[in-house]
Scaffold this active site. Structure first.
Site, PDB file in Angstrom:
ATOM      1  N   HIS A 256       0.864  -1.182   0.000  1.00  0.00           N
ATOM      2  CA  HIS A 256       0.000   0.000   0.000  1.00  0.00           C
ATOM      3  C   HIS A 256       0.903   1.236   0.000  1.00  0.00           C
ATOM      4  O   HIS A 256       1.607   1.499   0.967  1.00  0.00           O
ATOM      5  CB  HIS A 256      -0.894  -0.002   1.235  1.00  0.00           C
ATOM      6  CG  HIS A 256      -1.569   1.318   1.451  1.00  0.00           C
ATOM      7  ND1 HIS A 256      -2.582   1.766   0.646  1.00  0.00           N
ATOM      8  CD2 HIS A 256      -1.360   2.292   2.356  1.00  0.00           C
ATOM      9  CE1 HIS A 256      -2.973   2.958   1.056  1.00  0.00           C
ATOM     10  NE2 HIS A 256      -2.235   3.310   2.092  1.00  0.00           N
ATOM     11  N   ASP A 258       1.389   5.132  -0.142  1.00  0.00           N
ATOM     12  CA  ASP A 258       0.790   6.456  -0.038  1.00  0.00           C
ATOM     13  C   ASP A 258       1.384   7.370  -1.103  1.00  0.00           C
ATOM     14  O   ASP A 258       2.602   7.575  -1.153  1.00  0.00           O
ATOM     15  CB  ASP A 258       1.033   7.038   1.349  1.00  0.00           C
ATOM     16  CG  ASP A 258       0.124   6.424   2.394  1.00  0.00           C
ATOM     17  OD1 ASP A 258      -1.020   6.065   2.049  1.00  0.00           O
ATOM     18  OD2 ASP A 258       0.547   6.293   3.553  1.00  0.00           O
ATOM     19  N   ASP A 368      -7.257   2.182   2.861  1.00  0.00           N
ATOM     20  CA  ASP A 368      -6.833   3.131   3.896  1.00  0.00           C
ATOM     21  C   ASP A 368      -7.521   4.477   3.826  1.00  0.00           C
ATOM     22  O   ASP A 368      -7.011   5.454   4.335  1.00  0.00           O
ATOM     23  CB  ASP A 368      -5.310   3.322   3.809  1.00  0.00           C
ATOM     24  CG  ASP A 368      -4.750   4.063   5.012  1.00  0.00           C
ATOM     25  OD1 ASP A 368      -5.302   3.926   6.109  1.00  0.00           O
ATOM     26  OD2 ASP A 368      -3.759   4.798   4.857  1.00  0.00           O
ATOM     27  N   HIS A 576      -5.826  10.158  -0.462  1.00  0.00           N
ATOM     28  CA  HIS A 576      -6.391  10.199   0.887  1.00  0.00           C
ATOM     29  C   HIS A 576      -5.448  10.716   1.974  1.00  0.00           C
ATOM     30  O   HIS A 576      -5.827  10.688   3.162  1.00  0.00           O
ATOM     31  CB  HIS A 576      -6.942   8.822   1.276  1.00  0.00           C
ATOM     32  CG  HIS A 576      -5.907   7.743   1.383  1.00  0.00           C
ATOM     33  ND1 HIS A 576      -5.769   6.751   0.440  1.00  0.00           N
ATOM     34  CD2 HIS A 576      -4.970   7.485   2.324  1.00  0.00           C
ATOM     35  CE1 HIS A 576      -4.795   5.936   0.798  1.00  0.00           C
ATOM     36  NE2 HIS A 576      -4.304   6.360   1.943  1.00  0.00           N
TER      37      HIS A 576
END
Length: 1008
Positions: A256, A258, A368, A576
């Site tokens: 994952h 970011d 997330d 996000h």
């Protein structure tokens, strides 16, 4: 196990720190292969072991030379330690290894510190035993460590705060022992499994005895041979198969990533190279592994900056082992973007994957994000997706979500099969503890036996390691553990959905939004992100509509490339941790500059389209682009009078407003029905300040206790009556601490709208600013606008779940009614609000600003502007139309509408008009039902288009609807085309319909 690596010799290390502005250079420049214009030439100098390297955010290139002496048959590694902490993988310094010709070898981080020089398929050594490698080392500061949050200036480029540089602790040639490594993995799995089993189980004790005997056999003096004997002792207990009813876990490699967070966007590009190169190395070594990566933006960055890695990725995509998932441009925030933005996240993402790989992800992958709109199931399904994945709801601070595999039903009734990985992490390490937790936590055991496990270091990247892969193999079929298999997410979803369907009447269904009971502050942090996002969405809507009109009516070129580039930029910043305001100051500073440039480009596109249309086309437009006409019977001007005790009375015949001497609204009377809006003894537009010191997640959270202790801001620095044309108002200036707040409260003549403009010079830290709007409406719920509809939230707190919604997301309006009287509060910037019943009234408080100190210690400092308006007597359709108008850019000379709806029953509206993405020149129109009921309407076109226009319904990607699709259609049978004049739309609650209108002559035959 100290003998995993045995030192064979040292190496020669040279270093070059990138000068100038400290920004990275291309690898070919650092390697001396292709100079980069304007950048200093690399100058490598000897670098001693133990020396410090790199100021914060700088890049140092290491050149490492060595010689592997002949005579050692096993694998040989170069082992490095750039100064890592034994934690926070992807959260501090990292490296990327290159050969002298620029080929990427792998990424380096605390759990990936060795480079295979020779053996097991690697050969980086010349015939004479020599080798040369380069390491691009990034001195990224540790911002999230132990304790988790510290106030630091290191989140900004060039910060002057002292920085303890990393040190090159280790650089040596070493022999790697596969046998000792395998023993370590055996012990890790056996010991971890024993720790999770009850002491009452025989299996627990047999594992412990085998471990004890294996350790007795192992002899450091004869490590290699004794490791083999120890493994032989462990082999029987690691070969005992799992129980027939064991839970089954699909493990997929993942990182994952970011898109920005505690690092800037440019660093994510490099993180991708490090992570992907490691993942590819694992796929090369183990033919059974599968790796997933989401976000088309990430693939696009690889394609642009690391084409050789992208080519390798493409080969594995073709094999089905490197799997693009999610189908979105980025893993966006799930509640703040408007409906059209979420549509474009899916359309831009899916089209990228189709164009590059010929594959379309069928799941939405948002592990997330900070909550999930109830509109997402419909958008997912109408974009061709079947499944949804997240795990963030496991972070709830109040209630435990009741399911892990279930049908999620959106606000319109659309269902999507949804899975929450019960290991409750998107960055698993395939440990016995995680697997045991997954089985113990899984809520749907009675009807389901499958779950998903995304494994690999995430957030800052890193991905899977060989140790994780070794655990995966050992847990494939092992007594006392679930069965673990490596396969694609689609294979998991197919089987898990089928299994759930077999449950029949027991199929679990969850209806409405997935509200995250945490991170409520993300709706307010970094207010500039929210303001710019809203403004860009509104300008995009205007620019695409006017450009489509100019093209359809005047033959002007449609600025497709400009709009695509702008959309991709806006979508990127909806990630996000950017739009929610939870990144470092560097990220938000760059974002503000980027947004400003985007808005200027959009204004230019709007001007160009307007010039092409000419003034003679003026006379209409779509609701978002025009202000509703003022009723003809309304007076032309607002009357201003003095009231009691220094109050000011504003009256336009529709509304009468009383602003007291302290600058608060003590009366708002709807003269049309004689209804007083302000409850007795309350004050509308009361500014309230709260101490806002979250227990843990600073920029993320507003803790529930914060809202219990408001402090009203009553000080008045100045107060005066203001006029603008027929409108009049009262300007009040207040101060708190070093901050100044100017409220200008307007009665807009003839509109039925009481409007407030708020300008804030904000200098507060760890404070929350809200404005209270108490209204005399007794309601049990309030309607908060969301994408393509609204969410009805409780105003009472009878249950823990109701109480947990103490701060929630809104878009452009909040609406309440008591059955006889409705009222809307519309806004142009804000996304967070709370609303609670108070006796026979309702108090809505809009969140304006926060003052978080981590990860950006200066978050929100500076000037901000907000606007909101109260609309007494408004129902939901009126609230929706007013919200569109309130957020629309000021435009003149609009064309008569290209497309409009002639309502027959209910309420629906045209949300978006654009040209089709395939360049055909067709128009695409997005409409939706607004009230949560049903609506029917005739479709009407501009007179210059109507006679030759043909319309049909498509999915969100503007493709023909499949005849077997189980989603409701608005125009009748899927795929049927008809003249626009004969088109009737029938929409269900909150139903979205995408209509494609062709005006070119080639389609006339289809109609005939």
């Amino acid at each position: 196990m100290p003998r995993l690596h045995t030192r064979l010799g040292g190496v020669e290390v040279e270093a070059w720190t990138v000068p100038d502005d400290g920004e990275p250079v291309r690898a070919r420049h650092a390697l001396g292969l292709e100079p980069e214009p304007g950048r200093a030439a690399p100058g490598y100098r000897p670098f001693p072991l133990g020396a410090a390297w790199g100021e914060a955010w700088s890049t140092t290139w290491f050149r490492i030379r060595g010689t592997v002496e002949p005579g050692h048959a096993g694998p040989i590694d170069l082992v490095l330690d750039l100064g890592w902490f034994d934690h926070s993988v992807g959260g501090h310094c990292e490296g990327l290894v290159f050969t002298p010709d620029g080929t990427i070898v792998k990424g380096l981080h605390p759990r990936q510190s060795d480079i295979r020089l020779r053996g097991h398929g690697a050969d980086l050594v010349e015939a004479d035993g020599s080798f040369v490698l380069y390491v691009e080392a990034a001195a990224n500061p540790l911002l999230l460590g132990l304790p988790p949050f510290v106030v630091t200036e290191h989140g900004e480029k060039g910060a002057q705060e002292p920085f303890e540089q990393f040190r090159l602790r280790r650089a040596e040639i070493a022999a790697f022992s596969p046998e000792i490594h395998a023993l370590c993995c055996d012990l890790d799995v056996a010991g971890g499994l024993a720790a999770e089993l009850s002491a009452d189980e025989p299996r627990h004790w047999r594992l412990l005895r085998a471990i004890e005997e294996a350790l007795d056999v192992y002899d450091e003096a004869d490590a290699e041979a004794s490791a083999g004997r120890a493994r032989a002792i462990l082999a029987p207990v690691l070969a005992t198969p799992a129980h027939a009813s064991a839970h089954r876990i699909t493990a997929v490699g993942h990182a994952h990533m970011d898109t920005a967070w505690l690092w800037p966007l440019r660093e994510t590009v490099r993180k991708l190279a490090r992570t992907v190169s490691n993942a590819l190395a694992l796929l090369d070594a183990d033919p059974g592994l599968v790796y997933t990566m989401s976000a088309a933006q990430h693939f696009s960055w690889l394609e642009e900056h690391y084409p050789e890695l992208f080519a390798r990725v493409r080969r594995y995509v073709e094999q089905g082992r490197f799997v693009p998932v999610g189908g979105m441009w980025v893993e966006a925030d799930g509640v703040i973007p408007t409906g059209e933005s979420m549509v474009r996240q899916l359309t831009y993402g899916k089209r990228y994957f189709l164009s590059r790989f010929g594959r379309e992800p069928r799941e939405m992958w948002l592990p997330d994000s900070f909550g999930y709109s109830g509109a997402l199931p419909q958008m997912a399904r109408r974009a061709g997706s079947r499944w949804f994945l997240t795990q963030k709801i496991s972070w709830n601070d109040t209630t435990v979500f009741p399911h892990h595999s279930f049908w999620w039903e959106g606000i319109d009734g659309t269902r999507v099969f949804t899975h929450f990985p019960p290991a409750e992490t998107y960055a698993a390490e395939v440990t016995a503890r995680e697997l045991h937790h997954a089985v113990a936590t899984f809520k749907d055991k009675a009807i389901a036996s499958h779950s998903l496990l995304p494994y690999g270091y995430g957030d800052g990247g890193g991905g899977p390691t060989r140790e994780m892969a070794e655990r995966l193999r050992r847990f494939a079929d092992l007594e006392g553990a679930p069965r673990v298999i490596s396969r694609t997410p689609a294979e998991f979803f197919e089987e898990a959905e089928s299994e759930l369907r077999e449950a029949g009447a027991l199929e679990p269904v969850y209806r409405g939004e997935l509200y995250l009971e945490l991170h409520r502050g993300t709706l307010t942090s970094q207010a500039a992100m929210k303001r710019h996002n809203r403004r860009c969405e509104s300008l995009l809507r205007a620019a695409e509509y006017l450009s489509a009109a100019a093209s359809a009516l005047r033959g002007a070129p449609y600025p497709r490339e400009d709009l695509d580039e702008i959309w991709r930029t806006v979508l990127l910043h909806q990630f996000h941790d950017i739009l929610p305001g939870t990144s470092i100051s560097w990220v938000h500073r760059e974002a503000r500059d980027t947004y400003q440039a985007v808005e200027e480009r959009l204004h230019d596109l709007i001007k160009r389209a307007g010039a092409a249309l000419g003034d003679e086309q003026a006379g209409g437009g779509l609701p978002p682009f025009t202000t509703p006409a003022r009723p003809g019977a309304a007076p032309a001007v607002v009357e201003v009078a003095d009231g009691e005790d220094g109050a000011t009375v504003l009256d336009d015949g529709l509304l009468r407003v009383v602003v007291d001497g302290g600058g608060h609204v003590v009366s708002l009377l709807d003269l049309r029905g004689g209804r007083e809006v302000v409850p007795p003894g309350r004050r509308l537009n009361e500014l309230q300040l709260f101490r806002d010191e979250p227990v843990r997640w600073d920029a993320w959270d507003v803790d529930r206790h914060v809202l219990r202790h408001p402090r009203a801001l009553d000080d008045v620095t100045s107060r005066r009556v203001v006029r603008s044309g027929p409108d009049a108002g009262v300007e009040v200036v207040r101060r708190t601490g070093a901050s100044t707040i100017t409220l200008t409260m307007w009665l807009r003549a003839g509109t039925g709208r009481f409007e407030t403009e708020c300008a804030v010079d904000w200098q507060e830290r760890e404070r929350l600013l809200k404005v209270a709007v108490p209204v005399r409406v007794l309601a049990r719920t309030a309607r908060f606008e969301t994408q393509y509809g609204y969410v009805e939230r409780p105003l009472v707190t009878n249950t823990a779940t109701e109480e947990a919604m103490f701060e929630a997301a809104m878009h452009r309006y909040v609406h309440v009614d008591d059955g006889d009287f409705g009222l809307a509060i519309v806004n142009d910037t804000m996304y967070g609000a709370d609303a609670r019943a108070d006796g026979d009234s309702t108090v809505v408080r809009l969140s304006l600003l926060r003052g978080a100190r981590f990860p950006d210690p200066r978050a929100d400092l500076g000037t901000h502007t907000f606007r909101w308006a109260v609309l007494p007597g408004a129902d939901v359709p009126a609230a929706v139309e007013a919200a569109y108008a309130f957020n629309a850019p000021d435009l003149a000379g609009l064309p008569a509408p290209l497309v409009r709806l002639e309502l027959l029953t209910g309420h629906a509206l045209v949300d978006w008009v654009k040209q089709a993405d395939d360049g055909s020149g067709d128009l695409v129109v997005r409409v939706y039902e607004t009230r949560g009921g049903r609506a029917s309407a005739r479709l009407r076109c501009h007179e210059e288009l109507g006679a030759r226009a043909v319309v049909w319904e498509t999915d969100l990607l503007e493709r023909e609807l499949g005849a077997d699709e189980d989603l409701p259609v608005a125009l009748g049978p899927a795929g049927e085309r008809r003249p626009v004049g004969e088109a009737r739309l029938d929409l269900g609650p909150f139903q979205v319909a995408t209509l494609r209108i062709a005006t070119h002559a080639s389609l006339k035959e289809d109609v005939q």
